[in-house]
Design a protein around this motif. Structure first.
Motif, PDB file in Angstrom:
ATOM      1  N   ASP A  23       8.178 -19.566   7.057  1.00 41.51           N
ATOM      2  CA  ASP A  23       8.991 -19.285   5.868  1.00 41.51           C
ATOM      3  C   ASP A  23       8.385 -18.155   5.038  1.00 41.51           C
ATOM      4  OD1 ASP A  23      10.892 -21.175   6.506  1.00 41.51           O
ATOM      5  OD2 ASP A  23      10.087 -22.710   5.166  1.00 41.51           O
ATOM      6  N   GLU A  24       7.058 -18.179   4.866  1.00 42.03           N
ATOM      7  CA  GLU A  24       6.396 -17.121   4.099  1.00 42.03           C
ATOM      8  C   GLU A  24       6.553 -15.765   4.787  1.00 42.03           C
ATOM      9  OE1 GLU A  24       2.804 -19.524   1.847  1.00 42.03           O
ATOM     10  OE2 GLU A  24       2.624 -19.138   4.009  1.00 42.03           O
ATOM     11  N   LEU A  25       6.421 -15.743   6.105  1.00 34.15           N
ATOM     12  CA  LEU A  25       6.624 -14.497   6.843  1.00 34.15           C
ATOM     13  C   LEU A  25       8.060 -14.012   6.727  1.00 34.15           C
ATOM     14  CD1 LEU A  25       4.578 -15.012  10.134  1.00 34.15           C
ATOM     15  CD2 LEU A  25       4.175 -13.279   8.380  1.00 34.15           C
ATOM     16  N   ASN A  26       9.007 -14.927   6.893  1.00 32.04           N
ATOM     17  CA  ASN A  26      10.427 -14.558   6.817  1.00 32.04           C
ATOM     18  C   ASN A  26      10.778 -13.953   5.454  1.00 32.04           C
ATOM     19  OD1 ASN A  26      11.146 -15.246   9.447  1.00 32.04           O
ATOM     20  ND2 ASN A  26      11.514 -17.378   8.896  1.00 32.04           N
ATOM     21  N   LYS A  27      10.119 -14.424   4.386  1.00 32.49           N
ATOM     22  CA  LYS A  27      10.381 -13.886   3.042  1.00 32.49           C
ATOM     23  C   LYS A  27       9.895 -12.442   2.905  1.00 32.49           C
ATOM     24  CE  LYS A  27      10.335 -18.321   0.685  1.00 32.49           C
ATOM     25  NZ  LYS A  27       9.588 -19.240  -0.182  1.00 32.49           N
ATOM     26  N   LEU A  28       8.933 -12.049   3.704  1.00 32.61           N
ATOM     27  CA  LEU A  28       8.434 -10.671   3.657  1.00 32.61           C
ATOM     28  C   LEU A  28       9.363  -9.698   4.393  1.00 32.61           C
ATOM     29  CD1 LEU A  28       4.635 -11.339   4.322  1.00 32.61           C
ATOM     30  CD2 LEU A  28       5.672 -10.628   2.154  1.00 32.61           C
ATOM     31  N   ILE A  29       9.948 -10.156   5.507  1.00 28.11           N
ATOM     32  CA  ILE A  29      10.786  -9.290   6.339  1.00 28.11           C
ATOM     33  C   ILE A  29      12.031  -8.846   5.562  1.00 28.11           C
ATOM     34  CG2 ILE A  29      12.168  -9.154   8.466  1.00 28.11           C
ATOM     35  CD1 ILE A  29       9.125  -9.291   8.960  1.00 28.11           C
ATOM     36  N   GLY A  30      12.288  -7.541   5.591  1.00 25.81           N
ATOM     37  CA  GLY A  30      13.468  -6.985   4.926  1.00 25.81           C
ATOM     38  C   GLY A  30      13.242  -6.646   3.464  1.00 25.81           C
ATOM     39  N   ASN A  31      12.096  -7.021   2.924  1.00 25.60           N
ATOM     40  CA  ASN A  31      11.777  -6.714   1.530  1.00 25.60           C
ATOM     41  C   ASN A  31      10.769  -5.578   1.459  1.00 25.60           C
ATOM     42  OD1 ASN A  31      13.341  -8.687   0.030  1.00 25.60           O
ATOM     43  ND2 ASN A  31      12.066 -10.194   1.057  1.00 25.60           N
ATOM     44  N   LYS A  32      10.674  -4.986   0.272  1.00 23.20           N
ATOM     45  CA  LYS A  32       9.727  -3.895   0.059  1.00 23.20           C
ATOM     46  C   LYS A  32       8.307  -4.406   0.306  1.00 23.20           C
ATOM     47  CE  LYS A  32       8.595  -0.354  -3.382  1.00 23.20           C
ATOM     48  NZ  LYS A  32       7.485   0.057  -2.617  1.00 23.20           N
ATOM     49  N   TYR A  33       7.490  -3.560   0.923  1.00 19.98           N
ATOM     50  CA  TYR A  33       6.111  -3.960   1.164  1.00 19.98           C
ATOM     51  C   TYR A  33       5.413  -4.175  -0.176  1.00 19.98           C
ATOM     52  CZ  TYR A  33       4.107   0.611  -0.056  1.00 19.98           C
ATOM     53  OH  TYR A  33       3.699   1.728  -0.730  1.00 19.98           O
ATOM     54  N   LYS A  34       4.440  -5.053  -0.177  1.00 27.53           N
ATOM     55  CA  LYS A  34       3.724  -5.400  -1.401  1.00 27.53           C
ATOM     56  C   LYS A  34       2.557  -4.433  -1.599  1.00 27.53           C
ATOM     57  CE  LYS A  34       5.009 -10.237  -1.063  1.00 27.53           C
ATOM     58  NZ  LYS A  34       5.742 -10.398  -2.298  1.00 27.53           N
ATOM     59  N   THR A  35       2.504  -3.851  -2.774  1.00 30.01           N
ATOM     60  CA  THR A  35       1.440  -2.898  -3.068  1.00 30.01           C
ATOM     61  C   THR A  35       0.141  -3.635  -3.381  1.00 30.01           C
ATOM     62  OG1 THR A  35       1.995  -2.778  -5.405  1.00 30.01           O
ATOM     63  CG2 THR A  35       3.067  -1.189  -3.931  1.00 30.01           C
ATOM     64  N   PHE A  36      -0.948  -2.944  -3.220  1.00 34.52           N
ATOM     65  CA  PHE A  36      -2.265  -3.495  -3.533  1.00 34.52           C
ATOM     66  C   PHE A  36      -3.233  -2.345  -3.732  1.00 34.52           C
ATOM     67  CE2 PHE A  36      -1.690  -3.329   1.056  1.00 34.52           C
ATOM     68  CZ  PHE A  36      -2.823  -2.654   1.490  1.00 34.52           C
ATOM     69  N   ARG A  37      -4.361  -2.670  -4.316  1.00 35.12           N
ATOM     70  CA  ARG A  37      -5.398  -1.670  -4.544  1.00 35.12           C
ATOM     71  C   ARG A  37      -6.559  -1.897  -3.585  1.00 35.12           C
ATOM     72  NH1 ARG A  37      -7.677  -2.856  -9.592  1.00 35.12           N
ATOM     73  NH2 ARG A  37      -7.043  -4.957  -9.072  1.00 35.12           N
ATOM     74  N   GLY A  38      -7.334  -0.858  -3.412  1.00 30.65           N
ATOM     75  CA  GLY A  38      -8.512  -0.958  -2.567  1.00 30.65           C
ATOM     76  C   GLY A  38      -9.397   0.258  -2.768  1.00 30.65           C
ATOM     77  N   ILE A  39     -10.421   0.350  -1.962  1.00 30.40           N
ATOM     78  CA  ILE A  39     -11.363   1.465  -2.040  1.00 30.40           C
ATOM     79  C   ILE A  39     -11.264   2.243  -0.735  1.00 30.40           C
ATOM     80  CG2 ILE A  39     -13.796   2.105  -2.251  1.00 30.40           C
ATOM     81  CD1 ILE A  39     -14.171  -0.606  -3.743  1.00 30.40           C
ATOM     82  N   ASP A  40     -11.017   3.553  -0.853  1.00 29.89           N
ATOM     83  CA  ASP A  40     -10.896   4.363   0.362  1.00 29.89           C
ATOM     84  C   ASP A  40     -12.284   4.721   0.908  1.00 29.89           C
ATOM     85  OD1 ASP A  40     -11.839   6.569  -1.087  1.00 29.89           O
ATOM     86  OD2 ASP A  40      -9.892   7.562  -1.166  1.00 29.89           O
ATOM     87  N   GLU A  41     -12.306   5.454   1.996  1.00 22.56           N
ATOM     88  CA  GLU A  41     -13.573   5.759   2.671  1.00 22.56           C
ATOM     89  C   GLU A  41     -14.487   6.673   1.862  1.00 22.56           C
ATOM     90  OE1 GLU A  41     -13.332   6.593   6.939  1.00 22.56           O
ATOM     91  OE2 GLU A  41     -11.322   5.714   6.896  1.00 22.56           O
ATOM     92  N   SER A  42     -13.946   7.311   0.826  1.00 19.59           N
ATOM     93  CA  SER A  42     -14.787   8.159  -0.031  1.00 19.59           C
ATOM     94  C   SER A  42     -15.352   7.375  -1.216  1.00 19.59           C
ATOM     95  CB  SER A  42     -13.980   9.359  -0.546  1.00 19.59           C
ATOM     96  OG  SER A  42     -13.020   8.937  -1.498  1.00 19.59           O
ATOM     97  N   GLY A  43     -14.908   6.113  -1.361  1.00 21.03           N
ATOM     98  CA  GLY A  43     -15.386   5.282  -2.462  1.00 21.03           C
ATOM     99  C   GLY A  43     -14.464   5.273  -3.671  1.00 21.03           C
ATOM    100  N   LYS A  44     -13.314   5.929  -3.567  1.00 19.34           N
ATOM    101  CA  LYS A  44     -12.352   6.033  -4.666  1.00 19.34           C
ATOM    102  C   LYS A  44     -11.413   4.823  -4.661  1.00 19.34           C
ATOM    103  CE  LYS A  44      -8.594   9.023  -6.161  1.00 19.34           C
ATOM    104  NZ  LYS A  44      -7.760  10.160  -5.766  1.00 19.34           N
ATOM    105  N   VAL A  45     -11.154   4.250  -5.844  1.00 12.29           N
ATOM    106  CA  VAL A  45     -10.179   3.172  -5.979  1.00 12.29           C
ATOM    107  C   VAL A  45      -8.787   3.780  -5.893  1.00 12.29           C
ATOM    108  CG1 VAL A  45      -9.251   1.366  -7.473  1.00 12.29           C
ATOM    109  CG2 VAL A  45     -11.723   1.733  -7.366  1.00 12.29           C
TER     110      VAL A  45
END
Length: 196
Positions: A23-45
Motif C-alpha cells: 500500500d505504501e509503495l502504491n501510494k508513491l506510484i503516479g505521484n510527484k517524487y518526494k524531495t529531500f536534502r543531502g550532502i553531495d560529493e563536494s560536501g555541499k548541502v
C-alpha cells in the motif's frame, strides 16, 4: 514469561515495520517524487531538486554500505547502464549510511561506482519508508517529476516491483543471473521513460 513477552515484541517489530508495504509503495506510484536534502560529493548541502529536474527522466537509487549483495555486487553492474543513458536520464545514488564525504570517495573507488552519490539526511528514509531490507531501492521518475516505477532488492529472489510484475523467474536463478536480468529490466524501463 519475560522472555516470551520480549520475543513477541521482537516478532511484532520485525513483521510490521521492517519493510515497506505494498500500500505504501502504491501510494508513491503516479505521484510527484518526494524531495529531500543531502550532502553531495563536494560536501555541499543540496536539495534533490537541484539534480532531478522536470523535463528529464531520473533514476534515484537508495543504498546502504552494509548491504553486500545490493551495494557491492549490484551497484557496480549499473556502471555500463549509467554510461549508456547518462546524457538522457539523470542518475543519482543516495547513500543511507552515516558516512563522510571522504568515505564516499573511498567507497566509489572500491566498488567502483561512477554514478554521483549523495549522503542522505534522515528525512529521506522517512519520506520513502525505506528499511534496511529494501535496498537497493530504485525509483524511476518521469520527465514531469512523477514516480513511474519502484524496484526493491533487484539482486534478490525477494525482488519487489511496483507497479506489480511477476518475478517468480527470480526464485531459481543465481545472484549473478538475477542481477543481469534486473539490469536488462532497468534498461527497458529507461527506454520507456525516454519515450514518454
Amino acid at each position: 514469561m519475560k522472555l516470551l513477552t520480549g520475543l513477541l515484541i521482537l516478532l511484532l517489530f520485525f513483521s510490521n515495520g521492517f519493510s515497506i508495504t505494498d500500500d505504501e509503495l502504491n501510494k508513491l506510484i503516479g505521484n510527484k517524487y518526494k524531495t529531500f536534502r543531502g550532502i553531495d560529493e563536494s560536501g555541499k548541502v543540496i536539495n534533490i531538486k537541484s539534480i532531478v529536474k522536470k523535463g528529464k527522466p531520473a533514476v534515484i537509487i537508495f543504498f546502504a554500505i552494509g548491504d553486500k549483495p545490493g551495494t557491492f555486487d549490484f551497484l557496480p553492474k549499473l556502471n555500463p547502464t549509467y554510461e549508456k543513458y547518462k546524457d538522457k536520464v539523470t542518475f543519482v545514488a543516495v547513500l543511507l549510511s552515516r558516512s563522510s564525504v571522504e568515505e564516499v570517495k573511498k567507497l566509489k573507488e572500491l566498488l567502483p561506482l561512477k554514478i554521483p552519490v549523495i549522503l542522505a539526511f534522515n528525512e529521506t528514509i522517512d519520506r520513502y519508508k525505506i528499511s534496511k531490507v529494501d535496498v537497493p531501492y530504485i525509483v524511476f521518475v518521469d520527465k514531469s517529476g512523477k514516480i513511474k516505477r519502484i524496484i526493491l532488492r533487484p539482486e534478490s529472489p525477494m525482488i519487489k516491483e511496483k507497479p506489480d510484475r511477476d518475478n517468480s523467474d527470480y526464485e531459481n536463478k543465481t545472484q549473478k543471473e538475477r542481477i543481469d536480468l534486473s539490469i536488462k529490466r532497468i534498461e527497458s524501463y529507461l527506454e520507456k521513460l525516454e519515450e514518454e
